[in-house]
Design a protein around this motif. Structure first.
Motif, PDB file in Angstrom:
ATOM      1  N   ILE A  11       0.858  -1.184   0.000  1.00  0.00           N
ATOM      2  CA  ILE A  11       0.000   0.000   0.000  1.00  0.00           C
ATOM      3  C   ILE A  11       0.894   1.234   0.000  1.00  0.00           C
ATOM      4  CG2 ILE A  11      -1.762   1.286   1.269  1.00  0.00           C
ATOM      5  CD1 ILE A  11      -2.636  -1.375   2.526  1.00  0.00           C
ATOM      6  N   ASP A  12       0.863   1.984  -1.091  1.00  0.00           N
ATOM      7  CA  ASP A  12       1.612   3.228  -1.182  1.00  0.00           C
ATOM      8  C   ASP A  12       0.661   4.366  -0.841  1.00  0.00           C
ATOM      9  OD1 ASP A  12       2.978   5.559  -1.949  1.00  0.00           O
ATOM     10  OD2 ASP A  12       4.100   4.490  -3.496  1.00  0.00           O
ATOM     11  N   ASP A  15       0.544   7.943  -3.206  1.00  0.00           N
ATOM     12  CA  ASP A  15      -0.354   8.106  -4.351  1.00  0.00           C
ATOM     13  C   ASP A  15      -1.620   7.264  -4.218  1.00  0.00           C
ATOM     14  OD1 ASP A  15       0.654   5.566  -4.796  1.00  0.00           O
ATOM     15  OD2 ASP A  15       1.861   6.137  -6.527  1.00  0.00           O
ATOM     16  N   ARG A  16      -1.761   6.620  -3.043  1.00  0.00           N
ATOM     17  CA  ARG A  16      -2.974   5.841  -2.734  1.00  0.00           C
ATOM     18  C   ARG A  16      -3.214   4.744  -3.774  1.00  0.00           C
ATOM     19  NH1 ARG A  16      -6.999  10.633  -0.332  1.00  0.00           N
ATOM     20  NH2 ARG A  16      -5.300  11.813   0.626  1.00  0.00           N
ATOM     21  N   THR A  17      -2.177   3.957  -3.988  1.00  0.00           N
ATOM     22  CA  THR A  17      -2.265   2.821  -4.896  1.00  0.00           C
ATOM     23  C   THR A  17      -1.876   1.551  -4.158  1.00  0.00           C
ATOM     24  OG1 THR A  17       0.014   3.143  -5.646  1.00  0.00           O
ATOM     25  CG2 THR A  17      -1.739   4.220  -6.928  1.00  0.00           C
ATOM     26  N   THR A  18      -2.272   0.422  -4.712  1.00  0.00           N
ATOM     27  CA  THR A  18      -1.936  -0.878  -4.114  1.00  0.00           C
ATOM     28  C   THR A  18      -1.467  -1.839  -5.190  1.00  0.00           C
ATOM     29  OG1 THR A  18      -4.166  -1.818  -4.356  1.00  0.00           O
ATOM     30  CG2 THR A  18      -3.717  -0.541  -2.353  1.00  0.00           C
ATOM     31  N   THR A  19      -0.626  -2.776  -4.787  1.00  0.00           N
ATOM     32  CA  THR A  19      -0.200  -3.864  -5.669  1.00  0.00           C
ATOM     33  C   THR A  19      -0.159  -5.146  -4.844  1.00  0.00           C
ATOM     34  OG1 THR A  19       2.146  -3.426  -5.223  1.00  0.00           O
ATOM     35  CG2 THR A  19       1.176  -2.384  -7.176  1.00  0.00           C
ATOM     36  N   GLY A 127     -10.666  -5.109  -1.335  1.00  0.00           N
ATOM     37  CA  GLY A 127      -9.927  -3.935  -1.780  1.00  0.00           C
ATOM     38  C   GLY A 127      -9.482  -3.062  -0.619  1.00  0.00           C
ATOM     39  N   GLU A 129      -9.466   0.968   0.929  1.00  0.00           N
ATOM     40  CA  GLU A 129     -10.094   2.280   0.870  1.00  0.00           C
ATOM     41  C   GLU A 129      -9.261   3.268   1.685  1.00  0.00           C
ATOM     42  OE1 GLU A 129     -14.423   4.454   1.775  1.00  0.00           O
ATOM     43  OE2 GLU A 129     -14.004   2.417   2.516  1.00  0.00           O
TER      44      GLU A 129
END
Length: 553
Positions: A11-12, A15-19, A127, A129
């Motif tokens: 969780i970054d 930039d509010r992204t996930t991988t 997911g 949030e």
């Protein structure tokens, strides 16, 4: 070999992204928990990272035993580069979070980056949030939990939160879960706070299917039926013994016995205990919900280390006063051991031992970095010279209660521990008091000949932290039960622990740690020779470094 299952979720928060990443090979080799987190951190965290910078990664991990219904399995792990020690550090918390974490379906969740506003991050099997929660700035742990329950319908048992101390990057800030349980030592709350994350919640219905052998029922039954003193008094049950052998740190480590011990010992805590307290699935129930109706104080604890830090080490002989200090630390998100010891250092400098009102004022000031609290928030190692007191720390971490000047092997284990002066890294005190059977005990005097046993204990504790299995299971989790439950020879399992310890040491070596950091503020017999024995046992160089050829992934 039994191991955790599930992907790594990254969780970054910048930039509010996930991988997600398949880490099956890591899980198969390092089981789960601390082992997996250490292996991932070694690969993914820059060796020169700023502990409070965006490139530091905070990893939450659990293990295969969280799929069981066995006692001693209500725990999980957090790992990051510590702002207190400046080295890779893992911290372990009990409570009820671990199984909610497992329900997300991930074996590991890591946080990287730094958000541009205060966030709550909800992690589920469907997911992630990101919710801006600026109104929680400066909120206490209970205030934060109240908001999360009202607005997001999540319980305290699903959360990992920081108090004002974490937001203000106090170097010994904790991450709190289940309200009063802490990822305490090492200041990982400051790492989460530096990322501008106030709270993380975990929820789902996707726990992986991990088959646990029936031996789990035997362990659980024995934990439920055994009449163990820790069920009544927790870890503080050892305080009278420590005082009797002149091994109870008092008055900022200047003395080793405390004349007011009866006011803060196991019996004093038991008198304030009003119900049973436990962790998820555990029938051992060694936690200490305590209450003093006259003064209106209710908390959980204190355990032995806190009763030392805010009790004997601070010159306080009233358990209710210690309970209040404990509660304040939990509310503000502070490691109560480091907070108490750091305050004791200030009391020594100001000749104010026993001043309970000053103690409570300092706890608040530290958490909010106000007044002298801004200085004390840096921890003993960074401020001892300014205060004019001795530096009672190893690798930046202040001492636990088990006295190395009396338990010499424990003293040696403090020196070589990758985490610093933390008693749980090897739990060697149990061998020297002793708290184990006679055939496993060692005399407390001397350091020579103990290196192999210290390494064994470190490996076993790393195994427990990878399982994840509570270290207080030592009377129940025998080698044959480890073998049955984890499906491997005990020596193979200990090798997981040894590789974990070596990876921690290697990571820290790249940050400049070596033999010169394996030091104590007091003399022990044959100390240098004992260091050589320990390095030889580990296969490390005489400088205390791990050869590149010995780094095993």
């Amino acid at each position: 070999m039994l191991h955790a299952k599930g992907d790594l979720l990254s969780i970054d928060v910048s930039d509010r992204t996930t991988t997600t990443t398949d880490v099956d090979d890591v899980l198969e080799s390092f089981i789960g928990g601390r082992g997996v987190a250490t292996r991932l951190a070694h690969e993914r965290v820059p060796f020169d990272v700023d502990p409070l910078g965006p490139d530091n990664r905070l990893l939450f991990t659990t293990g295969p035993m969280q799929a069981s219904t066995m006692s001693f399995t209500g725990r999980m792990n957090a790992t990051a580069v510590s702002p207190l020690t400046n080295g890779l550090c893992s911290s372990n918390a009990g409570g009820f979070l671990s199984r909610n974490f497992a329900d997300t379906g991930y074996s590991a969740v890591e946080f990287v980056g730094a958000a541009d506003e205060l966030l709550t991050v909800h992690v589920t099997d469907e997911g992630v949030e990101f919710v801006p929660t600026p109104d929680l700035a400066g909120a206490t742990v209970s205030e934060t939990l109240g908001t999360l329950e009202r607005e997001f319908d999540v319980s305290a048992d699903q959360t990992a939160v920081v108090g004002p101390a974490g937001e203000n990057e106090v170097r010994f800030a904790s991450i709190m879960t289940s309200k009063e349980r802490a990822f305490g030592r090492g200041g990982l709350g400051a790492v989460l706070g530096a990322k501008n994350v106030k709270a993380v919640t975990f929820d789902g219905d996707s726990a992986p299917d991990v088959e646990i052998p029936a031996t789990q029922a035997e362990v659980h039954r024995e934990a439920a039926t055994d009449d163990h003193i820790m069920k009544r008094q927790g870890t503080v049950s050892v305080m009278d013994l420590a005082n009797e052998v002149e091994g109870l740190p008092s008055y900022y480590f200047s003395e080793r016995q405390f004349e007011g011990v009866e006011g803060i010992n196991g019996a004093a805590v038991e008198a304030k205990k009003y119900k049973k307290g436990t962790c998820s699935a555990c029938a051992f129930a060694c936690k200490l919900p305590t209450r003093d109706e006259e003064r209106g104080i209710e908390t959980e604890g204190p355990e032995f280390e806190v009763a030392m830090a805010f009790g004997s080490n601070a010159g306080v002989d009233d358990i209710v006063d210690v309970m209040k200090s404990n509660k304040l630390c939990d509310e503000l998100g502070l490691d109560a051991i480091s907070a108490g010891n750091t305050i004791a250092a200030y009391l020594a400098a100001e000749d104010e031992f026993g001043n309970r009102d000053l103690i409570w004022e300092l706890v608040e000031q530290i958490a909010r970095r106000e007044g002298v609290g801004d200085t004390l928030a840096e921890g003993i190692d960074r401020i001892a010279d300014d205060l004019g007191v001795d530096n009672w720390s190893v690798k930046g971490m202040d001492f636990a209660a088990h006295e190395g000047r009396v338990l010499n092997g424990q003293g040696l284990s403090y020196a070589v521990s990758n985490r610093g002066a933390d008693h749980m890294y090897a739990t060697f005190y149990s061998v020297e008091y002793p708290l184990v059977d006679e055939d496993e005990a060692l005399l407390p005097d001397g350091t020579l000949g103990k290196a192999g046993r210290i390494a064994h204990q470190e490996d076993k504790m790393a195994l427990c932290d990878s399982g994840v299995v509570c270290k207080f299971s030592r009377d129940y989790m025998t080698p044959d039960r480890f073998e049955t439950l984890f499906g491997a020879e005990f020596e193979t399992l200990l090798d997981v622990g040894a590789r974990t310890v070596a990876l921690e040491r290697h990571f820290n070596n790249q940050r400049g740690f070596d033999r010169s950091d394996d030091r104590l503020p007091y003399d022990l017999p044959d100390f240098e020779a004992a260091l050589d024995e320990y390095y030889g046992e580990r296969g490390w160089t005489d400088r205390g470094t791990v050869p590149e050829a010995a780094v095993e992934y």
